[in-house]
Design a protein around this motif. Structure first.
Motif, PDB file in Angstrom:
ATOM      1  N   ALA A   1      -8.140   6.764  -5.023  1.00 47.34           N
ATOM      2  CA  ALA A   1      -7.129   5.716  -4.849  1.00 47.34           C
ATOM      3  C   ALA A   1      -6.207   6.032  -3.677  1.00 47.34           C
ATOM      4  O   ALA A   1      -5.841   5.140  -2.900  1.00 47.34           O
ATOM      5  CB  ALA A   1      -6.319   5.561  -6.136  1.00 47.34           C
ATOM      6  N   LEU A   2      -5.854   7.301  -3.521  1.00 47.01           N
ATOM      7  CA  LEU A   2      -4.964   7.694  -2.433  1.00 47.01           C
ATOM      8  C   LEU A   2      -5.641   7.529  -1.075  1.00 47.01           C
ATOM      9  O   LEU A   2      -5.027   7.025  -0.120  1.00 47.01           O
ATOM     10  CB  LEU A   2      -4.516   9.143  -2.636  1.00 47.01           C
ATOM     11  N   VAL A   3      -6.911   7.926  -0.982  1.00 48.80           N
ATOM     12  CA  VAL A   3      -7.644   7.777   0.281  1.00 48.80           C
ATOM     13  C   VAL A   3      -7.835   6.302   0.621  1.00 48.80           C
ATOM     14  O   VAL A   3      -7.642   5.876   1.771  1.00 48.80           O
ATOM     15  CB  VAL A   3      -9.002   8.498   0.194  1.00 48.80           C
ATOM     16  N   PHE A   4      -8.207   5.512  -0.370  1.00 45.34           N
ATOM     17  CA  PHE A   4      -8.420   4.077  -0.130  1.00 45.34           C
ATOM     18  C   PHE A   4      -7.132   3.407   0.347  1.00 45.34           C
ATOM     19  O   PHE A   4      -7.135   2.638   1.319  1.00 45.34           O
ATOM     20  CB  PHE A   4      -8.912   3.404  -1.409  1.00 45.34           C
ATOM     21  N   ALA A   5      -6.016   3.688  -0.327  1.00 45.47           N
ATOM     22  CA  ALA A   5      -4.745   3.072   0.055  1.00 45.47           C
ATOM     23  C   ALA A   5      -4.308   3.532   1.441  1.00 45.47           C
ATOM     24  O   ALA A   5      -3.767   2.740   2.230  1.00 45.47           O
ATOM     25  CB  ALA A   5      -3.671   3.403  -0.977  1.00 45.47           C
ATOM     26  N   SER A   6      -4.557   4.795   1.769  1.00 41.59           N
ATOM     27  CA  SER A   6      -4.159   5.313   3.081  1.00 41.59           C
ATOM     28  C   SER A   6      -4.964   4.663   4.198  1.00 41.59           C
ATOM     29  O   SER A   6      -4.413   4.277   5.240  1.00 41.59           O
ATOM     30  CB  SER A   6      -4.334   6.836   3.118  1.00 41.59           C
ATOM     31  N   VAL A   7      -6.282   4.532   3.997  1.00 46.12           N
ATOM     32  CA  VAL A   7      -7.128   3.908   5.016  1.00 46.12           C
ATOM     33  C   VAL A   7      -6.758   2.434   5.187  1.00 46.12           C
ATOM     34  O   VAL A   7      -6.651   1.922   6.312  1.00 46.12           O
ATOM     35  CB  VAL A   7      -8.615   4.062   4.644  1.00 46.12           C
ATOM     36  N   ALA A   8      -6.554   1.745   4.075  1.00 41.74           N
ATOM     37  CA  ALA A   8      -6.184   0.331   4.153  1.00 41.74           C
ATOM     38  C   ALA A   8      -4.839   0.152   4.849  1.00 41.74           C
ATOM     39  O   ALA A   8      -4.660  -0.776   5.650  1.00 41.74           O
ATOM     40  CB  ALA A   8      -6.139  -0.273   2.750  1.00 41.74           C
TER      41      ALA A   8
ATOM     42  N   PHE B   1       0.817  -1.208   0.000  1.00 41.77           N
ATOM     43  CA  PHE B   1       0.000   0.000   0.000  1.00 41.77           C
ATOM     44  C   PHE B   1       0.854   1.263   0.000  1.00 41.77           C
ATOM     45  O   PHE B   1       0.530   2.238  -0.686  1.00 41.77           O
ATOM     46  CB  PHE B   1      -0.954  -0.003   1.196  1.00 41.77           C
ATOM     47  N   PHE B   2       1.943   1.265   0.752  1.00 40.94           N
ATOM     48  CA  PHE B   2       2.796   2.447   0.752  1.00 40.94           C
ATOM     49  C   PHE B   2       3.519   2.614  -0.579  1.00 40.94           C
ATOM     50  O   PHE B   2       3.832   3.741  -0.979  1.00 40.94           O
ATOM     51  CB  PHE B   2       3.795   2.375   1.907  1.00 40.94           C
TER      52      PHE B   2
ATOM     53  N   LEU C   1      -3.549   2.164   7.086  1.00 43.48           N
ATOM     54  CA  LEU C   1      -3.716   2.492   8.499  1.00 43.48           C
ATOM     55  C   LEU C   1      -4.280   1.317   9.286  1.00 43.48           C
ATOM     56  O   LEU C   1      -3.747   0.932  10.332  1.00 43.48           O
ATOM     57  CB  LEU C   1      -4.629   3.709   8.640  1.00 43.48           C
ATOM     58  N   PHE C   2      -5.348   0.714   8.774  1.00 42.37           N
ATOM     59  CA  PHE C   2      -5.981  -0.382   9.502  1.00 42.37           C
ATOM     60  C   PHE C   2      -5.154  -1.663   9.444  1.00 42.37           C
ATOM     61  O   PHE C   2      -5.350  -2.562  10.261  1.00 42.37           O
ATOM     62  CB  PHE C   2      -7.386  -0.643   8.959  1.00 42.37           C
ATOM     63  N   GLY C   3      -4.253  -1.753   8.493  1.00 44.13           N
ATOM     64  CA  GLY C   3      -3.401  -2.932   8.435  1.00 44.13           C
ATOM     65  C   GLY C   3      -2.445  -3.038   9.601  1.00 44.13           C
ATOM     66  O   GLY C   3      -1.964  -4.130   9.921  1.00 44.13           O
ATOM     67  N   PHE C   4      -2.160  -1.911  10.261  1.00 43.52           N
ATOM     68  CA  PHE C   4      -1.268  -1.921  11.412  1.00 43.52           C
ATOM     69  C   PHE C   4      -1.983  -2.332  12.703  1.00 43.52           C
ATOM     70  O   PHE C   4      -1.331  -2.558  13.712  1.00 43.52           O
ATOM     71  CB  PHE C   4      -0.645  -0.536  11.620  1.00 43.52           C
TER      72      PHE C   4
END
Length: 280
Positions: free
Chosen positions: A204-211, A155-156, A213-216
């Motif tokens: 796409a940027l918001v989706f990747a950022s949220v995903a 994601f990053f 964040l919650f992955g941690f």
């Protein structure tokens, strides 16, 4: 692996979109079939099957033999997915070695003279994947942390180019083909134009950022130390080491993206299709 595709700037994004659409439709159809044939979910969770989907297959087919066959097919498909991951990972590692971005690039970037395949980078990826798989023998929690870390890295790796592309879009730095200078940025043949493209980048940027964040986060509320998701600490430590490595060594040796142009050979014909710098 886009380097190995003809007209990759157009073919690769088209293939990605077709893959998303086709697999999305087939996956949704399979999900509907699973939900209608799953049966009692609590019984599935409490079943003796190694994985819940095996019990679902047995419930839907009413045959252990059929469930075994279908489960074996999934295992075979997983093997092919793994081979695809090894192929893409080895090419990516080879590309970084070609650009002198990693330690040991002199050995890793060598190609096999007969097949022109990056054998060294492929071997490294296979060994690394095998060692990661062995982690599950000792602790499934550690393996979950490693897998979570992999997802965060993905994601990053999307967030960085998405942010840069959105920044360049808003500034208007990307010109139409033929309008900008040779050193400037120009659009490729496949893109969304104007305001729709900006909205697509923002989504796409918001989706990747949220995903990301919650992955941690841990898998349960108020976890014990043994159940904690330590991928955030590992990810942060890896970033620190990467910055130190780049400042201390990488910026002095990293060559940036290497552009290779294949020139038609003159007489006499070369004995190998592998450039000299890539030979063992």
């Amino acid at each position: 692996m886009a380097e190995e595709v003809a007209n990759s700037s157009l073919v690769v994004p088209q293939s990605m979109l077709f893959a998303i659409v086709i697999n999305g439709i087939l996956g949704f159809a399979m999900l509907i079939a699973f939900l209608f044939t799953a049966g009692d979910l609590s019984a599935i969770v409490k079943s003796q099957a190694t994985y819940p989907f095996m019990q679902i297959l047995e419930n839907s087919t009413r045959s252990k033999g059929a469930a075994v066959v279908l489960s074996s097919m999934m295992a075979v498909m997983s093997v092919f997915c793994g081979l695809g991951g090894i192929s893409s990972g080895s090419r990516m590692l080879w590309a970084f070695a070609r650009e002198r971005a990693i330690p040991g690039w002199q050995w890793i970037h060598k190609l096999d003279q007969r097949t022109a395949v990056p054998f060294h980078s492929t071997a490294i990826i296979i060994i690394a994947a095998g060692l990661i798989g062995l982690i599950n023998i000792g602790s499934s929690e550690v393996l979950n942390i490693v897998l979570s870390l992999t997802m965060e890295a993905f994601f990053f790796s999307y967030i960085i180019p998405l942010s840069l592309l959105l920044y360049r879009r808003l500034k208007g730095d990307i010109k139409e083909p033929g309008q900008g200078s040779k050193k400037g940025l120009t659009w490729g043949p496949f893109r969304l134009k104007g305001f729709i493209g900006i909205l697509n980048n923002i989504f796409a940027l918001v989706f990747a950022s949220v995903a990301a964040l919650f992955g941690f986060w841990p898998s349960q509320n108020h976890p014990h130390l043994s159940k904690m998701n330590w991928s955030s600490a590992i990810f942060g430590g890896t970033l620190i080491l990467a910055v130190i490595y780049y400042l201390g060594w990488g910026r002095k040796h990293y060559m940036g993206p290497v552009m290779e142009v294949q020139v038609p050979p003159q007489v006499p014909e070369p004995r190998s299709n592998v450039p000299d710098i890539y030979r063992d």
